[in-house]
Design an enzyme around this catalytic site. Structure first.
Site, PDB file in Angstrom:
ATOM      1  N   GLU A 122     -11.394  45.309  47.374  1.00  0.00           N
ATOM      2  CA  GLU A 122     -11.675  45.223  48.832  1.00  0.00           C
ATOM      3  C   GLU A 122     -11.443  44.268  49.767  1.00  0.00           C
ATOM      4  O   GLU A 122     -11.088  43.105  49.142  1.00  0.00           O
ATOM      5  CB  GLU A 122     -13.374  45.568  48.933  1.00  0.00           C
ATOM      6  CG  GLU A 122     -14.002  46.624  49.022  1.00  0.00           C
ATOM      7  CD  GLU A 122     -13.894  47.260  50.479  1.00  0.00           C
ATOM      8  OE1 GLU A 122     -12.769  47.114  51.045  1.00  0.00           O
ATOM      9  OE2 GLU A 122     -14.621  48.231  51.015  1.00  0.00           O
ATOM     10  N   ASP A 144     -19.629  43.166  53.701  1.00  0.00           N
ATOM     11  CA  ASP A 144     -20.091  42.708  54.725  1.00  0.00           C
ATOM     12  C   ASP A 144     -21.576  43.263  54.506  1.00  0.00           C
ATOM     13  O   ASP A 144     -22.419  42.451  53.955  1.00  0.00           O
ATOM     14  CB  ASP A 144     -19.568  43.554  55.986  1.00  0.00           C
ATOM     15  CG  ASP A 144     -19.906  43.118  57.187  1.00  0.00           C
ATOM     16  OD1 ASP A 144     -20.929  42.586  57.476  1.00  0.00           O
ATOM     17  OD2 ASP A 144     -19.078  43.225  58.219  1.00  0.00           O
ATOM     18  N   LYS A 176     -18.870  38.032  53.440  1.00  0.00           N
ATOM     19  CA  LYS A 176     -20.011  37.720  54.551  1.00  0.00           C
ATOM     20  C   LYS A 176     -21.261  37.706  54.251  1.00  0.00           C
ATOM     21  O   LYS A 176     -21.980  38.567  54.568  1.00  0.00           O
ATOM     22  CB  LYS A 176     -19.660  38.600  55.636  1.00  0.00           C
ATOM     23  CG  LYS A 176     -19.016  37.863  56.883  1.00  0.00           C
ATOM     24  CD  LYS A 176     -19.083  39.153  58.125  1.00  0.00           C
ATOM     25  CE  LYS A 176     -17.763  38.916  58.892  1.00  0.00           C
ATOM     26  NZ  LYS A 176     -17.681  39.790  59.862  1.00  0.00           N
ATOM     27  N   PHE A 230     -16.300  37.581  63.825  1.00  0.00           N
ATOM     28  CA  PHE A 230     -15.764  38.729  63.626  1.00  0.00           C
ATOM     29  C   PHE A 230     -14.252  38.434  63.409  1.00  0.00           C
ATOM     30  O   PHE A 230     -13.638  37.826  64.092  1.00  0.00           O
ATOM     31  CB  PHE A 230     -15.644  39.404  65.071  1.00  0.00           C
ATOM     32  CG  PHE A 230     -15.037  40.608  65.554  1.00  0.00           C
ATOM     33  CD1 PHE A 230     -14.479  41.525  64.446  1.00  0.00           C
ATOM     34  CD2 PHE A 230     -14.542  41.172  66.707  1.00  0.00           C
ATOM     35  CE1 PHE A 230     -13.828  42.726  64.701  1.00  0.00           C
ATOM     36  CE2 PHE A 230     -14.153  42.241  67.302  1.00  0.00           C
ATOM     37  CZ  PHE A 230     -13.528  43.015  65.810  1.00  0.00           C
ATOM     38  N   ASP A 287      -8.535  45.203  60.576  1.00  0.00           N
ATOM     39  CA  ASP A 287      -8.098  45.548  61.656  1.00  0.00           C
ATOM     40  C   ASP A 287      -8.793  45.128  62.813  1.00  0.00           C
ATOM     41  O   ASP A 287      -9.916  44.748  62.908  1.00  0.00           O
ATOM     42  CB  ASP A 287      -8.268  47.143  61.705  1.00  0.00           C
ATOM     43  CG  ASP A 287      -9.306  47.718  61.823  1.00  0.00           C
ATOM     44  OD1 ASP A 287     -10.213  47.599  61.125  1.00  0.00           O
ATOM     45  OD2 ASP A 287      -9.731  48.344  62.917  1.00  0.00           O
ATOM     46  N   ARG A 294      -3.275  44.608  60.903  1.00  0.00           N
ATOM     47  CA  ARG A 294      -3.859  44.679  59.418  1.00  0.00           C
ATOM     48  C   ARG A 294      -2.620  43.785  58.722  1.00  0.00           C
ATOM     49  O   ARG A 294      -2.805  43.384  57.724  1.00  0.00           O
ATOM     50  CB  ARG A 294      -3.881  46.114  58.787  1.00  0.00           C
ATOM     51  CG  ARG A 294      -5.134  47.020  59.292  1.00  0.00           C
ATOM     52  CD  ARG A 294      -5.202  47.818  58.632  1.00  0.00           C
ATOM     53  NE  ARG A 294      -5.907  49.185  59.124  1.00  0.00           N
ATOM     54  CZ  ARG A 294      -7.349  49.108  58.698  1.00  0.00           C
ATOM     55  NH1 ARG A 294      -8.032  48.539  57.985  1.00  0.00           N
ATOM     56  NH2 ARG A 294      -8.001  50.310  59.431  1.00  0.00           N
TER      57      ARG A 294
HETATM   58  C1  PRP Z   1     -14.773  47.816  56.075  1.00  0.00           C
HETATM   59  C2  PRP Z   1     -13.957  47.060  54.875  1.00  0.00           C
HETATM   60  C3  PRP Z   1     -14.837  47.456  53.661  1.00  0.00           C
HETATM   61  C4  PRP Z   1     -16.008  47.777  54.540  1.00  0.00           C
HETATM   62  C5  PRP Z   1     -17.191  46.744  54.299  1.00  0.00           C
HETATM   63  O1  PRP Z   1     -13.755  49.204  56.023  1.00  0.00           O
HETATM   64  O2  PRP Z   1     -12.677  47.351  54.703  1.00  0.00           O
HETATM   65  O3  PRP Z   1     -14.554  48.617  53.199  1.00  0.00           O
HETATM   66  O4  PRP Z   1     -16.000  47.857  55.888  1.00  0.00           O
HETATM   67  O5  PRP Z   1     -18.138  46.603  55.125  1.00  0.00           O
HETATM   68  P1  PRP Z   1     -19.840  46.951  54.332  1.00  0.00           P
HETATM   69  O6  PRP Z   1     -20.071  45.933  53.341  1.00  0.00           O
HETATM   70  O7  PRP Z   1     -20.670  46.705  55.605  1.00  0.00           O
HETATM   71  O8  PRP Z   1     -19.786  48.474  53.835  1.00  0.00           O
HETATM   72  P2  PRP Z   1     -13.863  50.022  57.260  1.00  0.00           P
HETATM   73  O9  PRP Z   1     -14.897  51.118  57.060  1.00  0.00           O
HETATM   74  O10 PRP Z   1     -13.739  49.411  58.552  1.00  0.00           O
HETATM   75  O11 PRP Z   1     -12.583  50.824  57.157  1.00  0.00           O
HETATM   76  P3  PRP Z   1     -11.134  50.220  56.919  1.00  0.00           P
HETATM   77  O12 PRP Z   1     -10.927  49.335  55.575  1.00  0.00           O
HETATM   78  O13 PRP Z   1     -10.229  51.691  56.817  1.00  0.00           O
HETATM   79  O14 PRP Z   1     -10.715  49.366  58.345  1.00  0.00           O
END
Ligand code: PRP
Length: 185
Positions: free
Chosen positions: A102, A106, A134, A155, A162, A168
């Site tokens: 990953e 977050d 984070k 942020f 992205d 990215r």
């Molecule tokens: C982002 C990131 C993780 C997730 C983390 O993906 O790549 O997969 O959020 O957040 P969390 O711990 O709060 O669940 P996103 O859904 O933005 O998709 P992307 O990777 O396609 O940008």
């Protein structure tokens, strides 16, 4: 879309630091899985640059697969608190050592949901490798077995993360200047 230079407040993790840490993680993973089967699973889409670079530093033979989980809608920066699988794996993970890759943990909801779902498929082992953590944002407790960097609650974008789907590809992790950033409509 704004040029990234117009919204970049600061570089949080520069290219050299990223490359050094990714190489270290690859070495650690190679040591831990030596003589073992290994399947890297990239969580699309943010995990792509990290997994590609990490894979080149993993010296043990390994496979790759990909899955997509949606937790944030496009243009939203807050977690919905739930996750939905939008693209499932091609491979059967039963009896394989699975390492989820990953870009960022977050709230933790994405990884928590993926761990729960894949855990039912009887992998030999199931671990997590995240480039960024984070912790201030955490809502769901998740184990991170291999971690690149702990970062503050800012942020961030670049190196997989992205900004309204762009940028990215950047080889650094930057912080968005919220006074200059105009979210996509
Ligand atoms: C982002 C990131 C993780 C997730 C983390 O993906 O790549 O997969 O959020 O957040 P969390 O711990 O709060 O669940 P996103 O859904 O933005 O998709 P992307 O990777 O396609 O940008």
């Amino acid at each position: 879309m704004q040029d990234y230079q117009d919204v970049l407040a600061e570089i949080l993790i520069d290219t050299a630091s990223l490359q050094k840490r990714v190489a270290e993680l690859g070495k650690q993973i190679s040591d831990d899985y030596r003589g073992e089967d290994l399947l890297l699973i990239c969580i699309l889409r943010g995990g792509v640059p990290f997994m590609v670079d990490l894979s080149r530093h993993i010296s043990v033979p390994h496979m790759m697969d990909f899955m997509a989980v949606s937790s944030y809608g496009v243009g939203k920066r807050e977690s919905s608190g739930s996750a939905r699988v939008t693209l499932d794996l091609q491979m059967d993970i039963r009896d394989h050592n699975v390492l989820l890759v990953e870009d960022i943990v977050d709230s933790g909801h994405t990884i928590a949901a993926v761990l729960q779902m894949l855990g039912t498929r009887q992998p030999k082992s199931l671990k997590v490798c995240a480039l960024l953590d984070k912790p201030e944002r955490r809502e769901a407790h998740v184990p991170i077995d291999y971690l690149g960097f702990t970062i503050p609650n800012k942020f961030v974008f670049g190196y997989g993360l992205d900004l309204d789907e762009y940028h990215r590809n950047l080889n650094f992790v930057g912080v968005v200047d919220l006074d200059k950033y105009k979210p996509a409509e």
